[in-house]
Design a protein around this motif. Structure first.
Motif, PDB file in Angstrom:
ATOM      1  N   ALA A 134     -19.321  12.474  10.746  1.00  0.00           N
ATOM      2  CA  ALA A 134     -18.520  13.599  11.320  1.00  0.00           C
ATOM      3  C   ALA A 134     -18.036  13.174  12.743  1.00  0.00           C
ATOM      4  N   THR A 135     -16.850  13.647  13.191  1.00  0.00           N
ATOM      5  CA  THR A 135     -16.456  13.343  14.424  1.00  0.00           C
ATOM      6  C   THR A 135     -17.252  13.706  15.417  1.00  0.00           C
ATOM      7  N   PHE A 136     -17.694  14.984  15.356  1.00  0.00           N
ATOM      8  CA  PHE A 136     -18.530  15.836  16.379  1.00  0.00           C
ATOM      9  C   PHE A 136     -19.741  16.562  15.606  1.00  0.00           C
ATOM     10  N   LYS A 137     -20.991  16.482  16.238  1.00  0.00           N
ATOM     11  CA  LYS A 137     -22.120  17.189  15.334  1.00  0.00           C
ATOM     12  C   LYS A 137     -22.688  17.903  16.453  1.00  0.00           C
ATOM     13  N   PHE A 138     -23.069  19.182  16.200  1.00  0.00           N
ATOM     14  CA  PHE A 138     -23.821  20.240  17.060  1.00  0.00           C
ATOM     15  C   PHE A 138     -24.831  20.571  16.356  1.00  0.00           C
ATOM     16  N   PHE A 139     -26.171  20.937  16.974  1.00  0.00           N
ATOM     17  CA  PHE A 139     -27.170  21.553  16.502  1.00  0.00           C
ATOM     18  C   PHE A 139     -27.534  22.557  17.240  1.00  0.00           C
ATOM     19  N   ILE A 140     -27.447  23.816  16.633  1.00  0.00           N
ATOM     20  CA  ILE A 140     -27.721  25.161  17.301  1.00  0.00           C
ATOM     21  C   ILE A 140     -29.047  25.781  17.146  1.00  0.00           C
ATOM     22  N   GLN A 153     -19.850  32.062  25.321  1.00  0.00           N
ATOM     23  CA  GLN A 153     -20.244  30.918  26.200  1.00  0.00           C
ATOM     24  C   GLN A 153     -20.647  29.625  25.249  1.00  0.00           C
ATOM     25  N   THR A 154     -21.247  29.935  23.987  1.00  0.00           N
ATOM     26  CA  THR A 154     -21.378  28.850  23.220  1.00  0.00           C
ATOM     27  C   THR A 154     -20.029  27.949  22.806  1.00  0.00           C
ATOM     28  N   ILE A 155     -19.021  29.011  22.452  1.00  0.00           N
ATOM     29  CA  ILE A 155     -17.876  28.413  22.051  1.00  0.00           C
ATOM     30  C   ILE A 155     -17.146  27.686  23.171  1.00  0.00           C
ATOM     31  N   ASP A 156     -17.142  28.036  24.433  1.00  0.00           N
ATOM     32  CA  ASP A 156     -16.797  27.306  25.500  1.00  0.00           C
ATOM     33  C   ASP A 156     -17.476  26.057  25.666  1.00  0.00           C
ATOM     34  N   LEU A 157     -18.505  26.107  25.612  1.00  0.00           N
ATOM     35  CA  LEU A 157     -19.384  24.822  25.769  1.00  0.00           C
ATOM     36  C   LEU A 157     -18.889  23.638  24.800  1.00  0.00           C
ATOM     37  N   ILE A 158     -18.756  24.225  23.588  1.00  0.00           N
ATOM     38  CA  ILE A 158     -18.366  23.182  22.522  1.00  0.00           C
ATOM     39  C   ILE A 158     -16.919  22.714  22.759  1.00  0.00           C
ATOM     40  N   ILE A 159     -16.170  23.675  22.821  1.00  0.00           N
ATOM     41  CA  ILE A 159     -14.802  23.298  23.340  1.00  0.00           C
ATOM     42  C   ILE A 159     -14.629  22.113  24.343  1.00  0.00           C
ATOM     43  N   ASP A 160     -15.430  22.631  25.375  1.00  0.00           N
ATOM     44  CA  ASP A 160     -15.542  21.525  26.641  1.00  0.00           C
ATOM     45  C   ASP A 160     -15.960  20.506  26.236  1.00  0.00           C
ATOM     46  N   TYR A 161     -17.006  20.256  25.559  1.00  0.00           N
ATOM     47  CA  TYR A 161     -17.405  18.913  25.141  1.00  0.00           C
ATOM     48  C   TYR A 161     -16.406  18.192  24.270  1.00  0.00           C
ATOM     49  N   ILE A 162     -15.858  18.794  23.288  1.00  0.00           N
ATOM     50  CA  ILE A 162     -14.969  18.117  22.273  1.00  0.00           C
ATOM     51  C   ILE A 162     -13.535  17.746  23.026  1.00  0.00           C
ATOM     52  N   GLU A 163     -13.312  18.527  23.996  1.00  0.00           N
ATOM     53  CA  GLU A 163     -11.898  18.007  24.718  1.00  0.00           C
ATOM     54  C   GLU A 163     -12.099  16.834  25.777  1.00  0.00           C
ATOM     55  N   LYS A 164     -13.506  17.093  26.161  1.00  0.00           N
ATOM     56  CA  LYS A 164     -13.554  15.823  27.207  1.00  0.00           C
ATOM     57  C   LYS A 164     -14.007  14.511  26.452  1.00  0.00           C
ATOM     58  N   ASN A 165     -14.384  14.529  25.018  1.00  0.00           N
ATOM     59  CA  ASN A 165     -14.864  13.443  24.371  1.00  0.00           C
ATOM     60  C   ASN A 165     -13.825  12.965  23.011  1.00  0.00           C
ATOM     61  N   ASN A 166     -12.772  13.711  23.180  1.00  0.00           N
ATOM     62  CA  ASN A 166     -11.875  13.506  21.909  1.00  0.00           C
ATOM     63  C   ASN A 166     -10.866  12.507  22.318  1.00  0.00           C
ATOM     64  N   SER A 167     -11.052  11.562  21.190  1.00  0.00           N
ATOM     65  CA  SER A 167     -10.052  10.466  21.504  1.00  0.00           C
ATOM     66  C   SER A 167      -8.938  10.208  20.286  1.00  0.00           C
ATOM     67  N   PHE A 168      -8.990  11.540  19.675  1.00  0.00           N
ATOM     68  CA  PHE A 168      -7.948  11.532  18.558  1.00  0.00           C
ATOM     69  C   PHE A 168      -6.637  12.105  19.013  1.00  0.00           C
TER      70      PHE A 168
END
Ligand code: CDP
Length: 225
Positions: free
Chosen positions: A142-148, A210-225
C-alpha cells in the motif's frame, strides 16, 4: 494510490476512512463490513439456537453463494454493503453480529474468500480500505499505511455513543470489545498487528477531526504521486 488503515475496534477507523475518501476523492471500502455480512448470512441460515453458534462447516460449504457488493449512497456518503440485492448496512451492525464476527473472521476459508475480493477492489482505482490485516496481508505494498489504537476506556465510550440509544450496558460493550480484540490478535491466520512500515496513531486524546487532519497532513507531506 492505496491507503491501508488498520487497528483496534472502535478507534474510529471506518468513519475516519470515510472522510479521508471524500477528501481525496477515492473509494472507501470497510473490510469489516464484509466479515460482518458473511456473519449475518451465517446467523440467518446456519445458526444453531442450542449451542448459540453458527455452523461453520455449512457456512464454508456455501461461501460461494454469498455475493457481496458495495454501492455508494450519496445521502450518507457511505459505500453501503449488499448481500445479493439486499442492503444490509444497518443489520450487520447489530450486537448479535458483533458477538459472532470474530469467530467467523478466524476461518481461513472466509479470509481467503474475502481477501481475494478486497484485492480485486484495489485494482479498480484509488482506494482507502480499513480493517485488521490491510497493511499486512491484503495490500502489503500500500502507498500509505496507518495503524490506529486508543485506550480501552475511550473505545468503550465511543462505541457506546455510536450505538446509542441502546439497551446494552458499557460493561457488555467492553466485554465484546475485549473478546474481539483477543480473537483478532491471537488468531493464526492474519492476526491484527501493525505492519512494520505503518504509522502508529494513538488517538485516545484526539477527536475524529484531529485524527483525519493528522493523516491528511502526513499524506500531503509525503505524497509523490
Ligand atoms: O467497526 P468495528 O471496529 O467494530 O469492527 P469492524 O471493522 O466492523 O470488524 C468486525 C470484525 O471483523 C473484527 O472484530 C474482526 O474480527 C473482523 N475483521 C477482520 O478479521 N479483518 C478485517 N480486515 C476486518 C475485520
Amino acid at each position: 494510490m492505496i491507503i491501508a488503515i488498520d487497528g483496534f475496534s472502535s478507534t474510529g477507523k471506518s468513519s475516519v476512512a470515510r472522510e479521508l475518501a471524500k477528501h481525496f476523492n477515492i473509494t472507501h471500502i470497510d473490510s469489516g463490513a464484509m466479515y460482518r455480512a458473511i456473519t449475518l448470512y451465517g446467523i440467518r441460515n446456519f445458526y444453531d439456537p442450542i449451542s448459540k453458534t453458527i455452523n461453520t462447516k455449512q457456512l464454508i460449504q456455501n461461501l460461494n453463494q454469498i455475493i457481496l457488493k458495495f454501492e455508494y449512497n450519496p445521502n450518507t456518503s457511505t459505500n453501503e454493503i449488499f448481500i445479493g440485492e439486499e442492503n444490509v448496512e444497518k443489520e450487520i451492525r447489530t450486537h448479535i453480529v458483533s458477538q459472532n464476527v470474530s469467530v467467523i473472521a478466524q476461518l481461513p476459508e472466509v479470509r481467503n474468500y474475502l481477501v481475494k475480493q478486497q484485492q480485486m477492489l484495489g485494482k479498480t482505482g484509488d482506494v482507502i480500505m480499513d480493517g485488521r490485516d490491510i497493511g499486512t496481508v491484503v495490500f502489503p505494498n500500500a502507498t500509505f499505511k496507518f495503524f490506529i489504537t486508543a485506550s480501552e476506556q475511550e473505545r468503550v465510550n465511543r462505541r457506546y455513543l455510536e450505538i446509542s440509544p441502546t439497551n446494552l450496558t458499557r460493561e457488555q460493550i467492553k466485554e465484546n470489545l475485549r473478546q474481539r480484540d483477543k480473537h483478532d490478535v491471537e488468531r493464526e491466520d492474519s492476526p491484527l498487528k501493525k505492519a512494520d512500515d505503518a504509522i502508529l496513531i494513538d488517538n485516545s486524546s484526539l477527536n475524529k477531526q484531529q485524527t483525519i487532519d493528522l493523516i491528511i497532513d502526513y499524506i500531503e507531506k509525503n505524497n509523490s504521486f
